[in-house]
Motif scaffolding. Sequence first.
Motif, PDB file in Angstrom:
ATOM      1  N   GLN A 165      -0.535  82.664 143.634  1.00 27.14           N
ATOM      2  CA  GLN A 165      -1.997  83.235 142.861  1.00 27.14           C
ATOM      3  C   GLN A 165      -2.400  82.532 141.678  1.00 27.14           C
ATOM      4  OE1 GLN A 165      -1.493  87.464 142.039  1.00 27.14           O
ATOM      5  NE2 GLN A 165      -0.374  87.162 140.135  1.00 27.14           N
ATOM      6  N   CYS A 166      -3.625  82.673 141.317  1.00 28.17           N
ATOM      7  CA  CYS A 166      -4.047  81.857 140.089  1.00 28.17           C
ATOM      8  C   CYS A 166      -4.677  83.191 139.130  1.00 28.17           C
ATOM      9  CB  CYS A 166      -5.332  81.194 140.377  1.00 28.17           C
ATOM     10  SG  CYS A 166      -4.968  79.529 141.239  1.00 28.17           S
ATOM     11  N   ALA A 217      -0.763  76.008 153.032  1.00 28.69           N
ATOM     12  CA  ALA A 217      -2.019  75.815 152.060  1.00 28.69           C
ATOM     13  C   ALA A 217      -3.021  77.093 151.527  1.00 28.69           C
ATOM     14  CB  ALA A 217      -2.749  74.807 152.574  1.00 28.69           C
ATOM     15  N   LEU A 218      -3.049  77.253 150.479  1.00 32.83           N
ATOM     16  CA  LEU A 218      -3.952  78.231 150.285  1.00 32.83           C
ATOM     17  C   LEU A 218      -5.105  77.744 149.382  1.00 32.83           C
ATOM     18  CD1 LEU A 218      -1.549  81.095 149.133  1.00 32.83           C
ATOM     19  CD2 LEU A 218      -2.816  81.061 151.257  1.00 32.83           C
ATOM     20  N   PHE A 278     -15.343  74.867 140.562  1.00 31.91           N
ATOM     21  CA  PHE A 278     -14.175  74.091 140.906  1.00 31.91           C
ATOM     22  C   PHE A 278     -13.483  74.844 142.230  1.00 31.91           C
ATOM     23  CE2 PHE A 278     -14.755  74.140 136.083  1.00 31.91           C
ATOM     24  CZ  PHE A 278     -14.463  72.818 135.956  1.00 31.91           C
ATOM     25  N   ASP A 279     -13.019  73.493 142.891  1.00 30.02           N
ATOM     26  CA  ASP A 279     -12.274  74.007 144.008  1.00 30.02           C
ATOM     27  C   ASP A 279     -10.826  73.987 143.767  1.00 30.02           C
ATOM     28  OD1 ASP A 279     -12.783  74.222 147.297  1.00 30.02           O
ATOM     29  OD2 ASP A 279     -10.960  72.937 146.871  1.00 30.02           O
ATOM     30  N   ILE A 280     -10.085  74.617 144.250  1.00 28.32           N
ATOM     31  CA  ILE A 280      -8.714  74.723 143.958  1.00 28.32           C
ATOM     32  C   ILE A 280      -7.836  74.966 145.399  1.00 28.32           C
ATOM     33  CG2 ILE A 280      -6.559  75.851 142.747  1.00 28.32           C
ATOM     34  CD1 ILE A 280      -8.879  77.329 140.978  1.00 28.32           C
ATOM     35  N   PHE A 310     -11.021  76.768 155.085  1.00 32.49           N
ATOM     36  CA  PHE A 310     -12.361  76.594 154.499  1.00 32.49           C
ATOM     37  C   PHE A 310     -12.672  78.045 154.041  1.00 32.49           C
ATOM     38  CE2 PHE A 310     -12.361  72.855 156.899  1.00 32.49           C
ATOM     39  CZ  PHE A 310     -12.613  72.093 156.049  1.00 32.49           C
ATOM     40  N   GLN A 311     -11.752  79.018 153.916  1.00 34.59           N
ATOM     41  CA  GLN A 311     -11.980  80.337 153.723  1.00 34.59           C
ATOM     42  C   GLN A 311     -11.425  80.596 152.136  1.00 34.59           C
ATOM     43  OE1 GLN A 311     -10.255  82.810 156.626  1.00 34.59           O
ATOM     44  NE2 GLN A 311     -11.957  82.160 158.263  1.00 34.59           N
ATOM     45  N   GLN A 312     -11.882  81.686 151.518  1.00 34.31           N
ATOM     46  CA  GLN A 312     -11.323  82.039 150.283  1.00 34.31           C
ATOM     47  C   GLN A 312      -9.986  82.841 150.366  1.00 34.31           C
ATOM     48  OE1 GLN A 312     -13.528  79.721 148.987  1.00 34.31           O
ATOM     49  NE2 GLN A 312     -13.688  80.917 147.054  1.00 34.31           N
ATOM     50  N   GLN A 313      -8.561  82.088 150.391  1.00 28.72           N
ATOM     51  CA  GLN A 313      -7.561  82.805 150.534  1.00 28.72           C
ATOM     52  C   GLN A 313      -6.827  82.818 149.128  1.00 28.72           C
ATOM     53  OE1 GLN A 313      -6.213  79.629 153.368  1.00 28.72           O
ATOM     54  NE2 GLN A 313      -6.111  81.519 154.860  1.00 28.72           N
TER      55      GLN A 313
END
Length: 247
Positions: free
Chosen positions: A231-232, A210-211, A218-220, A6-9
């Motif tokens: 990366q995005c 999982a990242l 939006f959730d990714i 649930f962290q921003q990785q």
Amino acid sequence: MPALFFQQQLVITKHSVQPFNANTILLFDAQQLNVDEFDLNALLSPFELTVITRRKSYKAKQEYLATRLLLKYLVKQTMPQFRDLANNHISSEFDQQSSKLLLHITDSDTVLRSCLSHSNGFVGAALNVERIEFGFDIEKINLKRPFAKLAKHFYHLDEVNLITQDQQSAERFFRIWTLKEALAKATSQPIAKLLSPNVFTELERANLTALSCQYHEFDISVVSDKSTDWQCSVVNSTAQLRGVLNF
């Protein structure tokens, strides 16, 4: 359950024309596109033309065109031998046997795996050149949905407890959803088979990484069996694609 889920990785950057990591998911707001302004015959393969013609809604046409532009851009950026190839000579076709979206290059034996996702006009596209177990998903966080009720109906009890234990019910609900969708794509399983199992247990059992992150509303999530450097990269305008695709 590890709090890291649930962290921003997952790293999100602004896209530029400079060389980028091959493990890049391009993100784009398809609602920027005016489909009627494009020469679809030059951009899409004959097969893709038949598909976009069957799309009934204008938003669906925008999303289809946007994802194909992103895929062709990725091919030309990551594979220099195809940089001068006509855009309509790259064709995306879903393979039922492998449950993967494959890119076929005209007059070439090259077949590339790819992955797409879209939600409310926001789209993402990535290549899977290494043919690893890989999948990603995008979902808009809709705060008006009955999260607890939906979770109790579809999710594992441990997941329900995570969702209902604090005020972050929406974020947790959609994070679990995108993880399940990404896992389904990575392992070529129907999402229906992964709704009730605990997704964290399934990821551990499959030895997959999982990242995740949030980008605006939006959730990714990304699931992969090898690299953790996915990366995005956000494409802000079609002008960023024109120089490579020449349209």
